[in-house]
Design an enzyme around this catalytic site. Structure first.
Site, PDB file in Angstrom:
ATOM      1  N   LYS A 188       0.934  -1.179  -0.037  1.00  0.00           N
ATOM      2  CA  LYS A 188      -0.230   0.044  -0.080  1.00  0.00           C
ATOM      3  C   LYS A 188       0.934   1.204   0.074  1.00  0.00           C
ATOM      4  CE  LYS A 188      -2.770   3.096   2.059  1.00  0.00           C
ATOM      5  NZ  LYS A 188      -2.097   4.364   1.392  1.00  0.00           N
ATOM      6  N   GLU A 264      10.065   1.103  10.575  1.00  0.00           N
ATOM      7  CA  GLU A 264      11.278   2.345  10.221  1.00  0.00           C
ATOM      8  C   GLU A 264      10.184   3.548  10.454  1.00  0.00           C
ATOM      9  OE1 GLU A 264      12.586   4.966   9.122  1.00  0.00           O
ATOM     10  OE2 GLU A 264      13.035   4.137   7.002  1.00  0.00           O
ATOM     11  N   CYS A 298      13.719  10.471   7.207  1.00  0.00           N
ATOM     12  CA  CYS A 298      13.764  10.164   8.511  1.00  0.00           C
ATOM     13  C   CYS A 298      15.167  10.290   9.106  1.00  0.00           C
ATOM     14  CB  CYS A 298      13.093   8.832   8.747  1.00  0.00           C
ATOM     15  SG  CYS A 298      11.622   8.551   7.847  1.00  0.00           S
ATOM     16  N   GLU A 396      10.384  16.116  14.946  1.00  0.00           N
ATOM     17  CA  GLU A 396      11.134  16.057  13.471  1.00  0.00           C
ATOM     18  C   GLU A 396      10.509  17.020  12.522  1.00  0.00           C
ATOM     19  OE1 GLU A 396       9.768  12.328  11.738  1.00  0.00           O
ATOM     20  OE2 GLU A 396      11.906  11.812  11.001  1.00  0.00           O
TER      21      GLU A 396
END
Ligand code: SIN
Length: 494
Positions: A188, A264, A298, A396
Site C-alpha cells: 500500500k 522504520e 527520517c 522531526e
C-alpha cells in the site's frame, strides 16, 4: 480522461503510467468507481485521476497473494534470483522515466530522483543474491541418537505500507527481501506518490514475476486499507515505514493476530560537530545530511550540536553554503531543493521556525516560506541560538531547516543527543580516534555516521531503536525479517 496527454508525451515508455491498482497480475478499478487526484507538489498541476480502492480490493489482493504463495515459496532460489535480477535490470533500463514520475509526483530534483531509482534498484539486486544464501544450520547435538537442524522458511503473505518521501526505494527495500525469502506481498504505497509504485508493479510484470506475488493497492482511505492489512489472518507480517504515531497504531492492530512486524519510524537525528572536526568536511556532511530531499527523510540531521570553539566558524560557513542552494521546480537542472510534499508540511515547518525565532533563535539564512516560487516551497534555512526548550529541538522537522545549538563538553553533547525518545540515525564529526569510539558507543541510535553525512546503502543494516522502530532493512540481516527459523530434531538415529 485519467491521464493527461502532456504527461504521457514526456515518457519514453508511457506504458509505465497506470491509474489502477495491480492485483493478481491485473490492473483493476475500484468497485466504488471512485477516483482521486494526484497533484504535482511543485506546480499544483493535476497529474492524473487515480482509482480509489478500499477494503474489498485489499481483501482481494491478500487472497491473490495467499493463492500465489504456495507456488512462489517452492520456486528454486536460482530462479527467484533470475526473476529479481530481470526486474532490477528493467528498473535500471527505465531510470529516466521512473525518475520523471518521481519528480512529477514527489517534487525532488530530477538528479536526486535518478539517484533514488538506482538506490531503490540496488535492493532488488542485493536480495537477488541473498535468495541463494538462505542457509540453515546443523546444530551440535546433545544426544547420540539425535541430529538437530534449522531451516529458514518464508513467513507468508507480507503487507508493506510505504511513505511518499522515497516512492521507489522504500518499496524495493521491502519487496526485494520478501520475494527473495519466498513471501508474496501486498503493497500500500502513499496516496501522494502511487505512480512510482504502479510503475514498479508494471516492471515486475514485464520481468515475469508471477501473478499474485506482487500486488499494489492504491487508495485514499489509509485507515480502511490499514485495518484490513493489519487484521487479516492470512497476512503474517507487516513492514511499515512512516511516522511513529502511525507505527504505534499499526503495531497495536497487529497484536490481535500476533503478526511479525518491522517498523522504520520517525527520527530526531543529532549532527554533532566537535572542536577537533575537519570544518569543511563537517559543513559538506551537514549539507548532504540536512538538505537531501528538502530535509524530508527520517535520517536527516534534525539538530546540529556544535562545540563552542568551532560554533561561529561552522555557522558562518554553513550559512554561506546554504545561501548558494537553489530552490524551485525539480525539472530545473540548477535546483537542489524542491517543494515540500503538501501545505500541511509547509505549515508545520513554518510554525516550528516561527516559534524558535519568537523564543530567541536567529535565522542566518532563510526562515520563511518561499512564496514567490509557489505554495509548497520553503527557504533553505539555518537557525542559530536554538535551545533545548524549543519545540524544534524535539520535533522531526521534515523540511530544509538546520537548527544550531551550542555545547561545551563531550558529555553535554551526548546527553543532548540522547535526550529524545527517537533513535534512528545520528552523526558526528571529530578527528580524535579515542573520541570516535567513545561517542559511537554512547549514542543511543541504530545508525551512526562518523565523519559522514549519508549512511544509506543496500549493503548495511538500516533501522532504529527506541521509538524509531525495530527490525533492519538491507544488508545480510534484511532477509531475516521475512523468514521463520524452523527447528528440526531427528531422533532414533542410534
Ligand atoms: C527514510 O527517510 O525513511 C529513508 C532514508 C534512506 O533510506 O536513506
Amino acid at each position: 480522461m485519467p491521464i493527461s496527454a502532456p504527461l504521457m508525451s514526456h515518457f519514453e515508455h508511457p506504458e509505465l503510467i497506470h491509474h489502477q491498482s495491480y492485483i493478481n497480475g491485473k490492473w483493476v478499478d475500484a468497485f466504488s468507481g471512485d477516483t482521486f487526484a494526484i497533484i504535482n507538489p511543485s506546480t499544483g498541476e493535476h497529474l492524473i485521476d487515480m482509482t480509489n480502492v478500499g477494503a474489498i480490493e485489499t481483501n482481494n489482493a491478500i487472497a491473490a497473494a495467499q493463492a500465489a504463495l504456495a507456488e512462489w515459496r517452492k520456486v528454486l532460489p536460482k530462479e527467484k534470483a533470475r526473476l529479481l535480477r530481470k526486474w532490477h535490470q528493467l528498473i535500471i533500463d527505465n531510470q529516466d522515466d521512473l525518475a520523471r514520475l518521481m519528480t512529477l509526483e514527489q517534487g525532488k530534483p530530477f538528479a536526486e530522483s535518478k539517484g533514488e531509482v538506482l538506490y531503490g534498484a540496488s535492493f532488488i539486486d542485493w536480495f537477488a543474491d541473498e535468495a541463494r544464501r538462505l542457509y540453515g544450520d546443523v546444530i551440535p547435538t546433545f544426544a547420540q541418537d539425535k541430529r538437530l537442524l534449522t531451516v529458514k522458511q518464508p513467513v507468508g503473505v507480507v503487507a508493506a505500507i510505504t511513505p511518499w518521501n522515497f516512492p521507489i526505494a522504500m518499496i524495493t527495500r521491502k519487496a526485494g527481501p520478501a520475494l527473495a525469502a519466498g513471501c508474496t506481498i501486498v503493497i500500500k504505497p502513499s496516496d501522494e506518490t502511487p505512480l512510482c509504485a504502479l510503475a514498479l508493479a508494471e516492471l515486475s510484470h514485464q520481468a515475469g514475476i508471477p501473478a499474485g506475488v506482487i500486488n499494489v493497492v492504491v487508495g485514499k482511505n489509509a485507515v480502511e486499507i490499514g485495518n484490513v492489512l493489519t487484521s487479516h489472518a492470512d497476512v503474517k507480517k507487516l513492514s511499515f515505514t512512516g511516522s511513529t504515531p502511525v507505527g504505534k497504531l499499526l503495531l497495536s492492530q497487529c497484536a490481535q493476530t500476533v503478526k511479525r512486524t518491522s517498523m522504520e519510524l520517525g527520527g530526531n537525528a543529532p549532527f554533532i560537530v566537535f572542536d577537533d572536526a575537519d570544518l569543511d568536511a563537517a559543513v559538506e556532511g551537514a549539507i548532504a545530511s540536512k538538505y537531501r530531499n528538502a530535509g524530508q527523510t527520517c535520517v536527516c540531521a534534525n539538530r546540529m550540536l556544535v562545540q563552542a570553539g568551532i560554533y561561529d566558524a561552522f555557522s558562518k560557513k554553513l550559512a554561506a553554503r546554504v545561501q548558494e542552494l537553489s530552490t524551485g521546480d525539480g525539472f530545473n537542472d540548477k535546483v537542489q531543493i524542491g517543494p515540500l510534499i503538501n501545505n500541511a508540511a509547509i505549515n508545520k515547518v513554518s510554525e516550528l521556525v516561527e516559534s524558535a525565532i519568537q523564543n530567541g533563535a536567529t535565522a542566518l539564512v532563510g526562515g520563511k516560506p518561499a512564496d514567490a516560487l509557489g505554495t509548497r516551497f520553503y527557504e533553505p534555512t539555518v537557525l542559530t541560538g536554538v535551545t533545548q526548550d524549543m519545540s524544534i529541538f524535539h520535533r522531526e522537522i521534515f523540511g530544509p531547516v538546520a537548527p544550531l545549538l551550542k555545547f561545551e563538553t563531550e558529555a553535554e553533547a551526548i546527553a543532548m543527543a540522547n535526550d529524545t525518545p527517537f533513535g534512528l540515525a545520528s552523526y558526528f564529526y571529530s578527528q580524535n580516534i579515542a573520541r570516535i569510539w567513545r561517542v559511537s558507543e554512547a549514542l543511543d541510535y541504530g545508525m551512526v555516521g562518523i565523519n559522514e553525512g549519508i549512511v544509506s546503502t543496500e549493503v548495511a543494516p538500516f533501522g532504529g531503536i527506541k521509538e524509531s522502530g525495530s527490525g533492519r532493512e538491507g544488508s545480510k540481516y534484511g532477509i531475516d525479517e521475512y523468514v521463520e527459523i524452523k527447528y528440526l530434531c531427528m531422533g532414533g538415529l542410534s
